[in-house]
Each structure stands twice: as C-alpha cells, then as structure tokens.
Design an enzyme around this catalytic site. Structure first.
Site, PDB file in Angstrom:
ATOM      1  CE1 TYR A 112    -133.789-125.368 -18.831  1.00 43.81           C
ATOM      2  CE2 TYR A 112    -135.398-125.533 -17.466  1.00 43.81           C
ATOM      3  CZ  TYR A 112    -134.179-125.752 -17.911  1.00 43.81           C
ATOM      4  OH  TYR A 112    -133.458-126.945 -17.586  1.00 43.81           O
TER       5      TYR A 112
ATOM      6  CD  GLU B  45    -131.058-127.850 -19.932  1.00 42.57           C
ATOM      7  OE1 GLU B  45    -131.241-127.206 -18.962  1.00 42.57           O
ATOM      8  OE2 GLU B  45    -130.217-128.043 -20.874  1.00 42.57           O
TER       9      GLU B  45
END
Length: 396
Positions: A118, A206
């Site tokens: 992530y 993101e």
C-alpha cells in the site's frame, strides 16, 4: 476534484511511473475491442474488468472481476456496466457504473510470488509537509491493517524546501522488505510517484495495491487521485476530466451558481457568509440540539439573486426542518441580504420550514427592521446564541 482510476493512471504514466496497462470502455463492444488490443500489445490472455466510479472497495462490491477468455470478458463487462455498485465508500445508495477499465493480467507466474503493498501521498496538516504513507500489507483490507496492526503502517515526511531525497526513497523500499532488482525499481517508483503528486498539484495519491510482480517489477495496479481544486487553473487540461455524473447534483448546481455547498445528513439548513462563520454556525446548531444539513457559504458578495438561489438549493433537501441564515455584514451589507431573504420568500412562494435570520455588522439594524416589517414568517435574532435557541424552539 476526484479522478477515475484510468485518469489517475494516465497521469502516473506521463511521469514515468510503471502501471498496469488498460483501456477504458463505455460499453461491451468497446470492452471486447480493448481486450483484443491489450492482447496484441502486452500478450495478456487474461483480463481484469474494473468498474470506474469515484469510490474505493470496488472489489468487495463485485465491481472488479477477472476474465479468462474473450467470452468471459464480454459477459463480465456486461454485468458491471450499468450496475448499481455498492461499496463501503458509496453508502447504501451505491453508484451507477458508466465505464469500465479493461486491464492486463499482471499476476502471472514467475521466479517469485507477486507481493502487494500500500502507498499513498498526502499532506500532513499538523506539520505542513507532504508525507508518504506505506505498508507491506497492501490490498483490499488496508483499513483493517491500520486498525489492528498500526506498526505495519510507515510514514516518510518530505521537506518541501528540498523535495524527496534519494535516501528516503531507499528507506521506503527497505521497509517494504525488498532487495535486488525490486529494491531498485521501488526507489524509482517512489521518486516518480512523488514527482507526479507535486507536478499536478494533487491533494491525494493512493495506490493500492502497488505490486511487485513475479519477475520483480514494481507497478501501480490501482490509482486513486484527488486534485486540489484551487490549483486547477494551472491544469486546465486536467480540469476537463471532471466527471459531474459522479458528484452530488445539488453540489454541482451550487458550484455553477458560485456557492460553496456541501450536503450533510442533518435537519437544519445553513446559509452563511464565510467558511469560518459557517463552521461556527454548524457547531452552535449541534450544541442547541440540531444537526446541520449542509455547509453553505454564499460568499462576501451576497445579493438578492444569490440568496434566493441558496434558499432553493437548501430546500431541495427534504430532511431540512428549519433554515438558519447567519450573515456578518462586513463587505456585504446586512440590509441587502435581508432584502434578498424577503425577495426569495416572495419569489419561491410558500417556504414550508421556519427561517431564522441573524444579521450582524453593517446596516444590521436596518436589516432587522426590514425583516420584522415584511410580514413574513421569518424570525430575526441579534446574537448567535439567540438564533440557535430559536432553531431549537422550532425543532421541538
């Protein structure tokens, strides 16, 4: 301004960031053609069909599906296009899917197992610095990782005076447990990703997941990008990517009228001039037992037409049981706003909810007199606390 995945990936690619290649499609025929083109260009024999909406958690809602043949691709594209996709981020009402992104399969077998990470870049408002937030535990359940194992979430702050330094990019790769070719590729990936974030004046990047492929390449499999609205004048090409079908129709209408409006879940409509005063107004509404139904800043040049438009927008919300108008007359004269309230009341007709008006500042006394003598069902107040108490009265 939020972007779709395919738009975010186009930005990343323009800055040299390695991505999962894909082609956007509006219908099943375009999806099949996209699949064939990807097969020719990348050699992929499997494809991923991804719903394009402004919300995360698409996979959990059935908006991301793997297709293992052309017939399978056609079927799955048909299932997703036009569906009402409900995810943890859309709320129970969901969002209609108008486009899909057909992408290459990047989870192919090789010398090692693919690994998901992530990574996001955003502003740390406490320090005034951009920060890279990353974790070796990427994938759909990153929220659970943050909640249960926060030690697996790493932060790297960037000094705006010097930008991202090489040692910081290497530190990210090291904390992700990479070595060899994957380590080098990750340092390049992080550097280019940060350059893209700064280059387009983004407020959020993101990437979940960032994938280390089986042959040790690092690529962005997903992208969630939010651009700073206040910087769009510098990026007119990107401003054209705005998809208003993904936005609240009332907020779009308010924006076109020059009003700053955000829809909320309460029962008291707010009409205020100035963002700070609007926040204070919402606080006092909550303290008095109500819940704000919206944030609405009419700005410093509120006239009768603007006030009437604000009323009409607030009244579109059926949950509004009262409206509180709170204006501080500095640049704008209070009597002008009061006249706008009176004119709006007459032009709209029967307004079915009580209106409480609190005007302070330039020509406040004239404004109060104008409202009191209008003969309309409008309650006036001098103090903000007094206005809040009147809101509580009409809601009781």
């Amino acid at each position: 301004m939020n972007l779709h995945e395919y738009q975010g990936k186009a930005i990343l690619k323009s800055y040299g960031v390695s991505i999962q290649e894909g082609i956007v499609a509006d219908n099943v025929e375009e999806a099949v053609a996209a699949g064939k083109k990807l097969n020719e260009e990348t050699g992929t024999e499997w494809w991923v069909v991804k719903a394009q909406i402004h919300a995360g958690g698409r996979g959990k809602g059935g908006g991301v599906k793997l297709a293992k043949s052309m017939d399978d691709l056609k079927e799955k594209a048909g299932e997703i296009i036009g569906m009402n996709l409900v995810t943890p981020q859309t709320g129970p009402q969901g969002k209609k899917v108008n486009k899909v992104l057909i992408t290459q399969d990047v989870y192919y077998p090789g010398e090692s197992e693919p690994e998901e990470y992530y990574m996001s870049i955003l502003l740390n408002r406490e320090t005034g610095r951009n920060m890279i937030m990353y974790s070796p535990e990427g994938g759909m359940d990153i929220e659970e990782v943050a909640e249960k194992t926060p030690d697996k979430i790493f932060l790297e702050e960037v000094d705006p005076a010097v930008g991202l330094l090489p040692f910081q990019a290497r530190k990210v790769a090291f904390n992700l447990g990479l070595s060899g070719a994957a380590f080098k590729d990750m340092t390049k990936f992080v550097t280019k990703l940060y350059n893209a974030y700064v280059g387009v004046d983004a407020s959020l990047f993101e990437i979940n997941p960032v994938l280390k492929t089986s042959d040790n390449k690092v690529i962005a499999v997903d992208s969630k990008v939010t651009l700073d609205d206040n910087a769009l004048f510098r990026h007119k090409d990107l401003a054209e990517w705005r998809d208003i079908s993904e936005e609240d129709p009332t907020e779009v209408e308010a924006g076109e009228a020059g009003l700053n409006y955000v829809n909320l879940d309460g029962n008291v409509g707010c009409m205020v001039n100035g963002a700070g005063l609007a926040m204070a107004t919402m606080d006092i509404i909550k303290l008095s037992g109500g819940e704000p139904a919206n944030f609405l800043d009419v700005g410093g040049t509120a006239d009768a037409e603007r006030v009437e438009k604000a009323f009409r927008i607030i009244l579109k919300d059926p949950s509004v049981k009262a409206i509180l108008v709170n204006i501080f007359g500095g640049i704008v004269r209070c009597d002008r706003v009061a006249q706008g309230v009176v004119d709006a009341y007459k032009n709209i007709g029967d307004i079915p909810v009580p209106i409480i008006v609190r005007l302070q500042g330039t020509n406040a006394e004239e404004a109060k007199k104008l409202i009191d003598e209008s003969g309309l069902e409008v309650k006036s107040a001098i103090l903000l606390k007094e206005a809040a108490e009147k809101v509580d009265e009409v809601l009781s």
